[in-house]
Design a protein around this motif. Structure first.
Motif, PDB file in Angstrom:
ATOM      1  N   LYS A   1       0.820  -1.206   0.000  1.00  0.00           N
ATOM      2  CA  LYS A   1       0.000   0.000   0.000  1.00  0.00           C
ATOM      3  C   LYS A   1       0.857   1.260   0.000  1.00  0.00           C
ATOM      4  CE  LYS A   1      -3.468   2.394   2.741  1.00  0.00           C
ATOM      5  NZ  LYS A   1      -4.189   2.404   3.997  1.00  0.00           N
ATOM      6  N   CYS A   2       1.822   1.329   0.910  1.00  0.00           N
ATOM      7  CA  CYS A   2       2.699   2.500   1.037  1.00  0.00           C
ATOM      8  C   CYS A   2       3.800   2.158   2.032  1.00  0.00           C
ATOM      9  CB  CYS A   2       1.924   3.730   1.504  1.00  0.00           C
ATOM     10  SG  CYS A   2       1.243   3.572   3.173  1.00  0.00           S
ATOM     11  N   GLN A   3       4.736   3.078   2.198  1.00  0.00           N
ATOM     12  CA  GLN A   3       5.751   2.884   3.229  1.00  0.00           C
ATOM     13  C   GLN A   3       5.067   3.049   4.578  1.00  0.00           C
ATOM     14  OE1 GLN A   3       8.681   5.953   3.643  1.00  0.00           O
ATOM     15  NE2 GLN A   3       9.883   4.775   5.079  1.00  0.00           N
ATOM     16  N   HIS A   4       5.297   2.138   5.489  1.00  0.00           N
ATOM     17  CA  HIS A   4       4.665   2.212   6.805  1.00  0.00           C
ATOM     18  C   HIS A   4       5.451   3.102   7.761  1.00  0.00           C
ATOM     19  CE1 HIS A   4       3.309   0.921  10.805  1.00  0.00           C
ATOM     20  NE2 HIS A   4       2.142   0.745  10.187  1.00  0.00           N
ATOM     21  N   HIS A   5       6.763   2.879   7.862  1.00  0.00           N
ATOM     22  CA  HIS A   5       7.580   3.691   8.771  1.00  0.00           C
ATOM     23  C   HIS A   5       9.060   3.518   8.446  1.00  0.00           C
ATOM     24  CE1 HIS A   5       7.744  -0.248  10.844  1.00  0.00           C
ATOM     25  NE2 HIS A   5       8.942   0.153  11.240  1.00  0.00           N
ATOM     26  N   SER A   6       9.835   4.419   8.991  1.00  0.00           N
ATOM     27  CA  SER A   6      11.294   4.294   9.026  1.00  0.00           C
ATOM     28  C   SER A   6      11.670   4.145  10.491  1.00  0.00           C
ATOM     29  CB  SER A   6      11.966   5.547   8.451  1.00  0.00           C
ATOM     30  OG  SER A   6      11.641   5.690   7.095  1.00  0.00           O
ATOM     31  N   ALA A   7      12.785   3.495  10.771  1.00  0.00           N
ATOM     32  CA  ALA A   7      13.210   3.270  12.151  1.00  0.00           C
ATOM     33  C   ALA A   7      14.363   4.196  12.508  1.00  0.00           C
ATOM     34  CB  ALA A   7      13.631   1.817  12.338  1.00  0.00           C
ATOM     35  N   LEU A   8      14.375   4.654  13.746  1.00  0.00           N
ATOM     36  CA  LEU A   8      15.391   5.573  14.232  1.00  0.00           C
ATOM     37  C   LEU A   8      15.837   5.152  15.618  1.00  0.00           C
ATOM     38  CD1 LEU A   8      16.946   8.302  14.005  1.00  0.00           C
ATOM     39  CD2 LEU A   8      14.925   9.378  15.036  1.00  0.00           C
TER      40      LEU A   8
ATOM     41  N   GLY B   1       0.267  11.869   7.802  1.00  0.00           N
ATOM     42  CA  GLY B   1       0.923  10.644   7.352  1.00  0.00           C
ATOM     43  C   GLY B   1       2.424  10.712   7.593  1.00  0.00           C
ATOM     44  N   GLY B   2       3.054   9.597   7.607  1.00  0.00           N
ATOM     45  CA  GLY B   2       4.490   9.499   7.882  1.00  0.00           C
ATOM     46  C   GLY B   2       4.720   9.057   9.313  1.00  0.00           C
ATOM     47  N   ARG B   3       5.474   7.991   9.465  1.00  0.00           N
ATOM     48  CA  ARG B   3       5.734   7.440  10.801  1.00  0.00           C
ATOM     49  C   ARG B   3       7.217   7.167  10.995  1.00  0.00           C
ATOM     50  NH1 ARG B   3       1.832   3.947   8.737  1.00  0.00           N
ATOM     51  NH2 ARG B   3      -0.254   4.540   9.365  1.00  0.00           N
ATOM     52  N   ILE B   4       7.628   7.248  12.250  1.00  0.00           N
ATOM     53  CA  ILE B   4       8.971   6.843  12.656  1.00  0.00           C
ATOM     54  C   ILE B   4       8.805   5.871  13.811  1.00  0.00           C
ATOM     55  CG2 ILE B   4      11.167   7.560  13.678  1.00  0.00           C
ATOM     56  CD1 ILE B   4      10.774  10.293  12.350  1.00  0.00           C
ATOM     57  N   GLU B   5       9.495   4.744  13.720  1.00  0.00           N
ATOM     58  CA  GLU B   5       9.562   3.834  14.855  1.00  0.00           C
ATOM     59  C   GLU B   5      10.842   4.186  15.599  1.00  0.00           C
ATOM     60  OE1 GLU B   5       8.928  -0.866  15.861  1.00  0.00           O
ATOM     61  OE2 GLU B   5       9.750  -0.332  13.912  1.00  0.00           O
ATOM     62  N   MET B   6      10.691   4.720  16.787  1.00  0.00           N
ATOM     63  CA  MET B   6      11.824   5.229  17.557  1.00  0.00           C
ATOM     64  C   MET B   6      12.266   4.173  18.573  1.00  0.00           C
ATOM     65  SD  MET B   6      11.968   9.030  19.208  1.00  0.00           S
ATOM     66  CE  MET B   6      11.254   8.665  20.789  1.00  0.00           C
ATOM     67  N   PHE B   7      13.559   3.895  18.583  1.00  0.00           N
ATOM     68  CA  PHE B   7      14.148   2.901  19.484  1.00  0.00           C
ATOM     69  C   PHE B   7      15.114   3.587  20.441  1.00  0.00           C
ATOM     70  CE2 PHE B   7      12.911   0.515  15.808  1.00  0.00           C
ATOM     71  CZ  PHE B   7      12.584  -0.754  16.267  1.00  0.00           C
TER      72      PHE B   7
END
Length: 146
Positions: free
Chosen positions: A10-17, A57-63
């Motif tokens: 569907k689309c990019q879900h998230h990028s991880a940081l 829209g646009g997500r970041i998965e933050m670690f």
């Protein structure tokens, strides 16, 4: 078969940081309009993780648990995602967002400037770049096609 399976994306879900200071990074991204939609502590290492999202829209998965500094040449290392770009539809807002980001702790990478690119389409844009708390690059971009 190829088209059927490709259409499942569907689309990019998230990028991880990965971040070195959870509170500083969380506050910085919240100040840019992100909201936490999910936060949890993984069982393996006890470090926090969160999924943060922009309203449009646009997500970041933050670690949590980042160690060390980004390499000076991280922008040219194969396999690295080296910047996060925000779509800014109104050209004048690029400069305003750049100044705002500096006021909440970002550092200067490239001041706002106009760019023209010519290839398969003519593109005119205004862009500005800052370093976020852990040295990750954020771009504010207003892009217009002819």
């Amino acid at each position: 078969m190829k088209n059927e399976i490709i259409s499942a994306i569907k689309c990019q879900h998230h990028s991880a940081l990965r971040v070195s200071d959870w509170n500083v990074s969380k506050k910085f991204y919240e100040s840019l309009g992100f909201r936490t939609i999910l936060e949890w502590i993984p069982l393996e290492d006890g470090l926090r993780m969160a999924m943060i999202e922009l309203p449009g829209g646009g997500r970041i998965e933050m670690f949590e648990g980042g160690k060390g500094k980004l390499a000076e040449n991280h922008e040219i290392v194969s396999g690295s995602y080296f910047q996060y770009c925000f779509d800014v539809p109104v050209l004048e807002n690029v400069d305003k967002l750049y100044e705002y980001a500096l006021s909440i702790g970002a550092k200067i990478k490239l001041r706002p400037a106009n760019y023209e690119m010519h290839g398969t389409a003519d593109v005119h844009c205004r862009a500005a770049f800052v370093y976020a708390p852990d040295g990750e690059i954020i771009e504010f971009l207003s892009l217009h096609f002819d």
